[in-house]
Design an enzyme around this catalytic site. Sequence first.
Site, PDB file in Angstrom:
ATOM      1  N   SER A  34       0.842  -1.194   0.000  1.00  0.00           N
ATOM      2  CA  SER A  34       0.000   0.000   0.000  1.00  0.00           C
ATOM      3  C   SER A  34       0.886   1.257   0.000  1.00  0.00           C
ATOM      4  O   SER A  34       1.733   1.389  -0.868  1.00  0.00           O
ATOM      5  CB  SER A  34      -0.949  -0.050   1.209  1.00  0.00           C
ATOM      6  N   GLU A  70      -1.329  -4.089  -7.726  1.00  0.00           N
ATOM      7  CA  GLU A  70      -2.613  -4.305  -7.034  1.00  0.00           C
ATOM      8  C   GLU A  70      -3.159  -2.945  -6.670  1.00  0.00           C
ATOM      9  O   GLU A  70      -2.441  -1.948  -6.686  1.00  0.00           O
ATOM     10  CB  GLU A  70      -2.405  -5.150  -5.766  1.00  0.00           C
ATOM     11  N   HIS A 128      -4.975  -5.786  -1.172  1.00  0.00           N
ATOM     12  CA  HIS A 128      -5.645  -5.439   0.078  1.00  0.00           C
ATOM     13  C   HIS A 128      -6.670  -6.510   0.425  1.00  0.00           C
ATOM     14  O   HIS A 128      -7.860  -6.242   0.558  1.00  0.00           O
ATOM     15  CB  HIS A 128      -6.296  -4.066  -0.047  1.00  0.00           C
TER      16      HIS A 128
END
Lengths: 320, 320
Positions: free
Chosen positions: A122, A222, A292
């Site tokens: 992230s 992602e 996630h």
Amino acid sequence: MTPMATDRAAPDLPAVPAERSSLQLFTPAGVLLRAAPLKLAAKRLKALGFEVQIDASALAKQQRFAGDDDTRLAALHRVAQAAPSVALATRGGYGLTRLLDRIDWPLLARSVERGTRWVGHSDLTALQMGLLAHTGATSWAGPLACDDFGRSDADGGVDDITAPCFVEAMNGELEAVGFRTDAGFDGLETQGTLWGANLTVLLSLLGTPHWPKVSGGILMLEDVNEHPYRVERMLLQLQQAGVLDAQRAVVLGDFSGWRKSPLDRGYDLKAMVACIRSVTRTPVLTGLPFGHVPTKVTLPLGREVELVVQGRDALIAWGH
Amino acid sequence: MTPMATDRAAPDLPAVPAERSSLQLFTPAGVLLRAAPLKLAAKRLKALGFEVQIDASALAKQQRFAGDDDTRLAALHRVAQAAPSVALATRGGYGLTRLLDRIDWPLLARSVERGTRWVGHSDLTALQMGLLAHTGATSWAGPLACDDFGRSDADGGVDDITAPCFVEAMNGELEAVGFRTDAGFDGLETQGTLWGANLTVLLSLLGTPHWPKVSGGILMLEDVNEHPYRVERMLLQLQQAGVLDAQRAVVLGDFSGWRKSPLDRGYDLKAMVACIRSVTRTPVLTGLPFGHVPTKVTLPLGREVELVVQGRDALIAWGH
């Protein structure tokens, strides 16, 4: 281990190493509102064999940040100076972008030389790709302490692939991860530098000195809460910037958390992937267990890896 | 006219020009689900003095797009070949990114030379900044037909600043727009190329051949549905890429539609602006009436403008 092993109920838990690995938990970006997930994560990581330390400002608070910029920058540098075996971020959020121009990259690279494995995903993508851009040092796309080890049992607890994969990677025992991809890539064999991770955060580095100019790489991506049309726009930007065509492969992980719109009229992730495949000559694979979502592998960013596909079984391997 | 004139109930409606201006409505990006707003917009634009034509594929549908890529590209080129006085997009959405590598930029630039004013905002920023990057041609940051002229009276109808400002700009009568900015810029006088508009769409061009390399410019920015931390990340990217410091001024419009989070703990648009001001030497003004809100001015992108501030009254002027 391969995360898609059929016997998920009884994963091969690695042996605890003779000498316990030191692991520091730090919070470089978004604020931790509560201490409980951090404590739970620390407890579980101890049970997995790590000598856990929590950085002094891991619970600092300033607006939406884990302390002001100076506090978070000092935490990063403190962890780098301590050079634990594992430097694991507690969570992502947003905050590393503010620090990029001030991070002592050579200090972080020296910690890597001394054996530190920096782990997260992230917002951590900014740190990891900045480190790669400035020093070429390897870091690890993997769990975040609170998200992945701080989830209560009522909320699903610790994922039975994420944890052993992380432990093996930290112990230096993991040499490859396998996953099921979609049809059409049987026989693919290629290699290159593994890089990327969170698409939005990666894109936020483009055009800046913190962008790693990787060509001939394996680009893993992602994202969360991004509608497929926004993912498509970012991937088209990478294509138009010459990045996609310059890679050996693109490997897509999970794109979760987005909401359908009445405007979509059938447009979805599948349509997005079809669009990207129509514009780049680079193979675009799907199915990487990363993002996630609870189940995620741990992978070495900045390291030369091999990507091999047999039928629909894909393997990313880095050996020793 | 200045959009912040006190007598909002009775704006100076411009006289209809002797020869009615031709205006073509086209849909280059997102699908129009219903025809009613388009018809209403056309009716109102006729009442404002324009000879309105609706492009053949304005209501085409393919997934979330106004027809497939070939259809939308053909529409763009068809409008450029017709070279109406005004080429006004019906709506934004997402879709121009897919066309950027295939647009005949010289054809569009020739329509501008023949007098066409291309107008819109949001996704249109990709078209407008691509046009600037490839040809230097001017276009107009302004309304979108369905959003601004197709709103039913029950939903607020047509804004009494947006409409006359647009008409004056299209008639070549508008030479400046004024607005109230925040304190701290009294006496600022500068000039440069006006550029920008939607921040997310502008950023999606960075690193690609469609990015206009403007330095010494006046950069106007707005966005919708983007949390301040995401706006901050994009602005920090522009700073780290050397773009903000290279401008004479940054002028922020509306940043609407975002939702507060329990994580914010006081972080908001004001905190975001403070952060950006702390890292760039370029003046960052707020208050431009532009964005995804009913009241918006019409401004010439790619044109040399003056920015003058007296007290808290700011003026963007381009004269003739």
